[in-house]
Design a protein around this motif. Structure first.
Motif, short mmCIF file in Angstrom:
data_model
loop_
_atom_site.label_atom_id
_atom_site.label_comp_id
_atom_site.label_asym_id
_atom_site.label_seq_id
_atom_site.Cartn_x
_atom_site.Cartn_y
_atom_site.Cartn_z
N SER A 96 1.21 -1.44 -0.08
CA SER A 96 0.16 -0.50 0.23
C SER A 96 1.19 1.11 0.13
N PHE A 97 0.59 1.96 -0.65
CA PHE A 97 0.85 3.55 -0.71
C PHE A 97 0.43 5.00 -0.61
N ASN A 98 1.41 5.67 0.73
CA ASN A 98 0.91 7.23 0.38
C ASN A 98 1.03 7.68 -0.39
N GLU A 99 0.51 8.68 -1.02
CA GLU A 99 -0.03 10.10 -1.73
C GLU A 99 1.85 10.85 -1.71
N ASP A 100 2.54 10.48 -2.59
CA ASP A 100 3.86 11.70 -2.87
C ASP A 100 4.92 10.50 -2.23
N ASP A 101 4.84 9.53 -2.19
CA ASP A 101 5.80 7.75 -1.81
C ASP A 101 6.55 8.07 -3.57
N LEU A 102 7.70 8.18 -3.27
CA LEU A 102 8.78 7.70 -4.86
C LEU A 102 8.99 6.54 -4.40
N VAL A 103 8.06 5.62 -5.92
CA VAL A 103 8.41 3.98 -6.07
C VAL A 103 9.28 4.43 -7.21
N VAL A 104 10.27 3.09 -6.77
CA VAL A 104 11.53 3.77 -8.17
C VAL A 104 10.86 1.25 -8.12
N ILE A 105 10.66 1.06 -9.58
CA ILE A 105 10.35 -0.11 -9.79
C ILE A 105 11.90 -0.38 -10.84
N VAL A 106 12.55 -1.66 -11.03
CA VAL A 106 13.79 -2.35 -12.01
C VAL A 106 13.31 -3.28 -12.47
N LYS A 107 13.89 -2.95 -13.86
CA LYS A 107 14.11 -4.55 -14.41
C LYS A 107 14.61 -5.36 -14.76
N GLN A 108 14.73 -6.07 -14.16
CA GLN A 108 16.57 -6.88 -13.61
C GLN A 108 16.72 -8.23 -15.31
N ASN A 109 15.50 -8.89 -15.05
CA ASN A 109 15.68 -9.50 -16.76
C ASN A 109 13.55 -9.73 -17.05
N GLU A 110 13.70 -10.83 -17.72
CA GLU A 110 11.77 -10.55 -18.45
C GLU A 110 11.44 -10.88 -17.14
N ILE A 111 11.25 -11.85 -15.91
CA ILE A 111 10.33 -11.82 -15.34
C ILE A 111 11.07 -11.59 -13.79
N ASP A 112 11.88 -10.84 -13.45
CA ASP A 112 12.42 -10.76 -12.29
C ASP A 112 12.52 -8.74 -11.63
N TYR A 113 12.10 -8.73 -11.22
CA TYR A 113 11.82 -6.53 -10.81
C TYR A 113 12.57 -6.23 -9.63
N LYS A 114 12.93 -5.67 -9.20
CA LYS A 114 13.45 -5.00 -7.93
C LYS A 114 11.84 -3.44 -7.87
N GLY A 115 11.61 -3.62 -6.06
CA GLY A 115 11.10 -2.69 -5.70
C GLY A 115 11.26 -1.66 -4.54
N PHE A 116 11.19 -0.25 -4.84
CA PHE A 116 11.72 0.74 -4.00
C PHE A 116 10.88 1.72 -3.23
N ILE A 117 10.58 1.91 -2.03
CA ILE A 117 9.83 2.74 -1.32
C ILE A 117 10.50 4.20 -0.70
N LEU A 118 10.49 5.26 -1.64
CA LEU A 118 11.54 6.04 -0.66
C LEU A 118 10.36 7.35 -0.05
N ARG A 119 10.76 6.92 0.99
CA ARG A 119 9.60 8.11 2.31
C ARG A 119 9.55 9.24 2.25
N SER A 120 10.58 9.52 2.89
CA SER A 120 11.22 10.41 3.51
C SER A 120 11.51 11.52 2.88
N GLU A 121 11.27 13.40 2.93
CA GLU A 121 11.34 14.57 1.99
C GLU A 121 13.22 13.76 1.08
N VAL A 122 13.87 13.81 2.43
CA VAL A 122 15.80 13.64 2.17
C VAL A 122 15.79 12.37 1.79
N GLU A 123 15.59 11.26 1.46
CA GLU A 123 15.58 10.43 0.62
C GLU A 123 15.06 10.31 -0.65
#
Length: 906
Positions: A96-123
Motif C-alpha cells: 500500500s502506498f501513501n500520496e507522494d511516496d517515490l516508488v522505484v521499479i527496476v527490471k532485472q530480466n524478463e520476469i524478475d523486478y526490484k522495487g523500492f519505496i522512498l518516503r522521507s523527503e531527504v531520501e
C-alpha cells in the motif's frame, strides 16, 4: 544514505530498465477511484512490455517483484486496450502506498523486478540528485547517463504523446528547499524501550553483540541483585573489542549498516567474522540500545585488537592494540526537550597499560546500573530458561558459551532439558537441502514399557529421496489462495522446480510426548518433573547457525498453528506436546529477514514457503507418530481391535451359551442384540450419506469459487467472447449438476456405471487439463449397471479420482494417467481406479483407518468412507503390486478395486 536509498540507486544503475514516480491520489486510493494498481504512462511501456499495446486488445504478463524488505509478490503487468481505455497498470503489487511516496521499479530480466519505496523527503531528494533527475523527470523511465567508463545505455524513446492527466508535468513555479530530520534525544530511549520487549531480550541483544565480536564466551553477572539501589548487571566477553573509529562511527550511530552490506544490485551480501567465520546475527544497528531496557546508566570498557589475515583472507593471529576505550552514559540526559545532536557524550582513550581492565586479551565489558526492575528467583529462572534456549543445541560449547551467574542459589537444581529429550517417546531428525533432497530419521521407544516394542525409520527409500514433486501440491495451494490464475500458477511452479529453495537447507529435530497419566508412566519414573519441564520448554524454536531467532517457540506463539490443526483433526498433536529445533544456515537463508522488534521474520513469500516446507515435514512425522500412538493405546487399554459387528456376534454367542432357564428371557436378549445391530447399521448409513454429499459438494464448490472470477472477467470484456462464456456456463452447469445429483435421494437400484463415471469426472476436467493428466476408460460391453445408491458410487469415484490427481501432482513425468476400468469379478462387476503416481506408502489397514492421511490438510475419511460403503455392496481391494491387479505395466501407482458382489439382485 539509508540502506534502501543506497540499494535503489545501485539497482537503477545496474538494471535493464528503470522507472520511478511520485504516488498520485489515484495510486494511493485516496480518491475512491475504481482503478486498481499503479498507473504507468504510455511513454514508459518498456518497463512492462517489449512492444506497445495494440488498441482493441487487452494484454497481461506476470512477473516476480521483490521489494527491498524481502517481500516477493507475483504482480501483474496489464495493458487495457478495449473499449475507451488505453492505459498501462501494474496490479497485485502487495504494497500500500501513501500520496507522494517515490516508488522505484527496476527490471532485472524478463520476469524478475526490484522495487523500492522512498518516503522521507531527504531520501527522495537524494535519489533524484544521485541520478541527476528533477521532479519533472519522474513518472517516466529513468534517463540514467552512466560515467564514461560504463557501457552506454540504449537510446531512450519518449516519442509517445501525453494523453492522460497523470502524464502532465509538475509545475515549475515552485521553490525547492532542503530540510532534514531533527530527532529528539528521546529517540534513543525509545529504541530500547519500544523495540526490546523485555529484559530477557535485552540480555539476548548483548549476547548477540558478543557472538558477532568473535568471542568464545560471554559472562553475565548479577551483583547485589536484591538491592535495587546497588544492583548491577555486568556483561563481559573476550571478543575483538571496539576501536575508537568503530565506537564513533558505528556504536554511536543508530541504524548503521556495519554488519549488513548491500552490493551494486541491491542484494544483501554476507561478511563473515574473521576468526570463527560466523555470519553476524546483529545487523539492524539498534541492539546495543537494549541496555536502556535494563537500567539507566551504562559503563563500557573495550580493548580492541587487530586481525592479521593471510594472503587468502584466512585468520592468522590477533594483535592487541595499545589502548582501551572507556565510556559512560546516563540515559536520563536523553530527554524530549533536547535534540539528539545537542547531547554530547564523552569517552576516554586510555593508553596506560597499568590501568587497563583487559591486560592480556581483547574484550568488551558493559556494566549496567540504576536498574529498572527488582529481580527475584522466578525472574532469574525464567532468564536461565531463555538463556539455555538462546544458543542452538548443535552449538559446540567450546566455540561459544553463555555463563549466567546471580551469585546466589536462585539457579540451584535447574532441570536439565537433555534428560527430558531422552525420555521423548517420539523423536525425529529430518533434513531438507536447498535442492529438495530429503532424509527422514524417526524413532519410537518407551523406556518403561519394552513390551510395546520400538520402531525406527532410517535409510528408508520411501522417505529419503528428492521431494520436489511432493511439495508441489502445497506450493500450488499457496498460490491458489493468493488468487492467481491456474495457468499462472503452473508457470510459477515450473520456475520453482528449476530453482533452489530461497531459504537454503532446513534441519528439524523434534521430541514429542503424550501427556495422559498412563502414557507418562511408560516413559518416565518422574512424570511430574517431566510435565513441569515440558511446560517451561515446549515449542518449536528456530536457529540461524548458533543463535536463536525470537520469538518462535515462545509461550503463546504457536506459529505453525498446531493447536488449530489439533482442533480440526484429532490425529494431530498440540503445540505444548513438543520440543523442537529448526536449524537454518545463516549464509543461505538471507531471504528470511528478522524484524527490527525481534518478533520473528518479515512475512514475505520466502517465509511463507519456509513454513510450507516445515509443515510438510511435520505431516510426515504426524503420520508415523499416529501409527505408534494407536498401537500404544491399544496395548494400554488391552483392546483386541474387534469391530462392532464382531462384538455383537460374540455377545450373541455368549447369550446362546449361557444357562438361562427362562427361554423367553433368552429370546428377548437375542432380539435386543439384533435390534442394536440394526440400529447401528441405520445410524451408520444415515451418517454416510451426508458425509458423501459433503465431500462431493465441496469439490464442486471449490471449482465454482475459482470459475466465477473467470466468468466475471469474460463478461467485462469488450466485446464479449461468446464462445468462451458459453464454455464457462457449460462448466458451471456440470458442477451444479454434480451437486444436485448427490443431493437427490435415490436408494439402491441399478445405476449406469458409465454415467456415474462421467459425472464424477465432470468435476475435475479443469484440474486434469492443467496438470496434463490423461484419463483412460475401459468398459466390458456386458457390464452396464451395478445395483447401489448412485450417490455412494459417485462419491467413491470422485474420492478416488481426487486422490489420484493429488498424488500425480507429486511427480514429474510426461505421461501422467488415470485408468478407470470396469470388468467382471465372477458374475459380478468390479470397478478399478489406478494411476501411475507414487503409490501407497502405508499398509492397507492404515489406509482405511479413520482420520489417517498423508495429505497436508487432509481429514482422512475418504478411504474409510469407501471401505464402509463397500461392506454394504461387496468389498474394497487395495493393491500394492501391479502384477496382482493384471493391469498395463505403466499403472504402478495406487490401484483400488470396488467389487460389487452383494445385494446385486434387481
Amino acid at each position: 544514505m539509508t540502506d534502501e536509498l543506497s540499494a535503489a540507486v545501485a539497482t537503477v544503475k545496474n538494471g535493464e530498465v528503470s522507472f520511478c514516480k511520485f504516488i498520485s491520489p489515484n495510486d494511493a486510493g485516496t480518491t475512491g477511484a475504481h482503478q486498481a494498481g499503479l498507473y504507468v504512462p504510455k511513454n514508459a511501456y518498456r518497463l512492462i512490455f517489449d512492444t506497445p499495446g495494440v488498441k482493441g486488445q487487452n494484454r497481461e504478463q506476470f512477473v516476480e517483484l521483490t521489494w527491498f524488505d524481502g517481500q516477493t509478490t507475483t504482480c501483474c503487468f496489464k495493458y487495457y486496450g478495449t473499449g475507451t481505455r488505453n492505459e498501462y497498470r501494474i496490479t497485485r503489487l502487495g504494497k500500500s502506498f501513501n500520496e507522494d511516496d517515490l516508488v522505484v521499479i527496476v527490471k532485472q530480466n524478463e520476469i524478475d523486478y526490484k522495487g523500492f519505496i522512498l518516503r522521507s523527503e531527504v531520501e527522495k531528494d537524494l535519489f533524484l540528485r544521485e541520478l541527476d533527475l528533477t521532479r519533472d523527470d519522474t513518472n517516466a523511465l529513468i534517463k540514467y547517463v552512466p560515467a564514461a567508463d560504463e557501457f552506454p545505455e540504449q537510446p531512450f524513446d519518449d516519442s509517445e504523446s501525453v494523453t492522460s492527466d497523470e502524464d502532465l508535468p509538475v509545475s515549475n513555479n515552485s521553490e525547492a528547499r532542503n530540510v532534514s530530520f531533527k530527532p529528539k534525544a528521546h529517540i534513543l530511549t525509545l529504541l530500547g524501550e519500544e523495540l526490546i520487549k523485555d529484559p530477557v531480550m535485552a540480555i539476548y541483544e548483548l549476547v548477540k553483540n558478543s557472538y558477532d565480536a568473535d568471542s568464545k564466551s560471554v559472562n553475565v553477572y548479577f551483583n547485589n541483585i536484591t538491592d535495587l539501589a546497588n544492583a548491577t548487571i555486568i556483561v563481559k566477553d573476550s571478543g575483538i573489542g571496539m576501536t575508537d573509529q568503530i565506537l564513533e562511527n558505528v556504536w554511536l550511530e543508530p541504524g548503521t549498516a556495519f554488519r549488513k552490506s548491500v552490493d551494486q544490485q541491491g542484494k544483501r551480501t554476507i561478511i563473515r567474522t574473521p576468526i570463527y567465520n560466523r555470519v553476524p546475527m546483529g545487523e539492524k544497528g539498534v541492539g546495543r540500545f537494549a541496555v536502556h531496557k535494563l537500567g539507566n546508566v551504562i559503563k563500557l570498557i573495550s580493548r580492541p585488537g587487530k586481525i592479521i589475515l593471510d594472503e587468502n583472507g584466512k585468520f592468522l593471529r590477533k594483535e592487541l592494540l595499545d589502548y582501551e576505550i572507556n565510556l559512560e552514559i546516563n540515559w536520563r540526559i536523553f530527554t524530549q526537550s533536547k535534540y539528539l545532536s545537542d547531547v554530547k557524550i564523552d569517552y576516554y582513550k586510555n593508553t596506560d597499560p597499568e590501568s587497563f581492565y583487559f591486560k592480556n586479551d581483547t574484550g568488551t565489558y558493559i556494566k549496567v546500573s540504576g536498574l529498572k526492575e527488582v529481580w527475584n528467583r522466578g525472574m532469574a529462572r525464567q532468564l536461565k530458561r531463555h538463556t539455555v534456549s538462546m544458543v542452538s543445541p548443535k552449538n559446540d560449547p567450546d566455540e561459544f558459551k553463555i555463563d549466567l551467574n546471580f551469585n546466589n542459589n536462585w539457579l540451584d537444581r535447574f532441570p536439565d532439558i537433555n534428560e527430558l529429550l531422552k525420555q521423548a517417546p517420539y523423536k525425529l531428525v529430518a533434513i531438507l537441502d536447498k535442492d529438495y533432497n530429503f532424509t527422514f530419521d524417526y524413532e519410537f521407544s518407551l523406556a518403561n514399557n519394552k513390551t510395546a516394542g520400538g520402531r525406527k525409520i532410517k535409510d528408508d527409500k520411501s522417505y529419503d529421496k528428492n521431494i520436489l514433486g511432493m511439495i508441489r501440491p502445497m506450493f500450488r495451494k499457496y498460490y491458489e489462495d493468493k488468487g492467481l490464475d491456474d495457468s499462472v500458477i503452473e508457470e510459477i511452479l515450473e520456475a520453482k522446480a528449476k530453482e533452489a529453495l530461497s531459504f537454503g537447507s532446513v534441519m528439524i529435530e523434534l521430541y514429542s510426548y503424550d501427556m495422559d497419566s498412563a502414557s507418562l508412566k511408560d516413559v518416565t519414573y518422574t512424570p511430574d518433573i517431566l510435565k513441569k519441564t515440558l511446560k517451561e520448554q515446549f515449542g518449536i524454536k528456530v536457529f540461524k547457525n548458533d543463535l536463536r531467532v525470537y520469538d518462535y517457540g515462545e509461550p503463546g506463539n504457536d506459529w505453525l498453528g498446531l493447536d488449530i490443526k489439533r482442533v480440526n483433526n484429532k490425529t494431530w498433536f498440540s503445540n505444548n506436546q513438543n520440543i523442537g529445533f529448526i536449524y537454518l544456515d545463516a549464509a543461505g537463508s538471507g531471504s528470511l529477514i528478522e524484524k527490527t522488534n525481534r518478533e520473528g521474520f518479515i512475512k514475505n513469500e520466502s517465509f511463507d514457503l519456509f513454513k510450507i516446507v516445515v509443515e510438510f515435514i511435520l505431516t510426515q512425522f504426524k503420520t508415523e507418530r499416529l501409527k505408534d500412538r494407536e498401537q500404544w493405546i491399544r496395548l494400554n487399554k488391552k483392546d483386541n481391535g474387534q469391530s462392532f459387528t464382531d462384538r455383537i456376534a460374540n455377545f450373541v454367542a455368549l447369550i446362546n451359551d449361557a444357562e438361562i432357564d427362562d427361554e423367553s428371557k433368552k429370546q428377548k436378549l437375542l432380539e435386543q442384540a439384533s435390534q442394536i445391530e440394526n440400529d447401528y447399521e441405520k445410524a451408520q448409513e444415515t451418517l454416510l450419506i451426508p458425509a458423501g454429499v459433503g465431500m462431493t459438494a465441496s469439490v464442486a464448490l471449490h471449482e465454482i469459487e475459482k470459475l466465477v472470477p473467470r466468468m466475471e472477467e469474460t463478461v467485462n470484456g469488450d466485446p464479449i467472447d461468446t464462445e468462451r462464456i458459453r464454455n464457462q456456463v457449460e462448466e458451471l452447469d456440470d458442477y451444479v449438476s454434480g451437486i444436485l445429483s448427490v443431493l437427490k435421494q435415490s436408494g439402491t437400484k441399478p445405476v449406469e456405471i458409465k454415467d456415474a463415471v462421467n459425472q464424477a469426472l465432470s468435476n475435475y476436467q479443469l484440474k486434469l487439463k492443467i496438470r496434463k493428466i490423461n484419463i483412460e476408460q475401459i468398459y466390458e460391453d456386458e457390464l452396464q449397471t451395478v445395483n447401489c445408491d448412485k450417490r455412494y458410487l459417485v462419491t467413491m469415484l470422485m474420492n478416488l479420482i481426487d486422490n489420484s490427481i493429488y498424488w500425480l501432482d507429486n511427480v514429474y513425468k510426461e505421461d501422467k494417467s488415470i485408468l478407470i476400468k470396469v470388468a467382471k469379478e465372477g458374475d459380478f462387476a468390479k470397478i478399478i481406479v489406478a494411476d501411475n503416481g507414487p503409490g501407497f506408502k502405508d499398509t492397507i489397514s492404515e489406509i482405511v483407518t479413520p482420520f489417517f492421511s498423508r495429505k497436508e490438510g487432509g481429514i482422512g475419511i475418504g478411504m474409510y468412507l469407501i471401505d464402509t460403503i463397500m461392506m454394504k455392496y461387496g468389498k474394497l481391494k487395495i493393491f500394492t503390486d501391479n502384477a496382482e491387479a493384471d493391469l498395463d505395466e505403466k499403472y504402478t501407482g495406487a490401484i483400488v478395486e470396488l467389487v460389487f458382489n452383494k445385494n446385486q439382485e434387481v
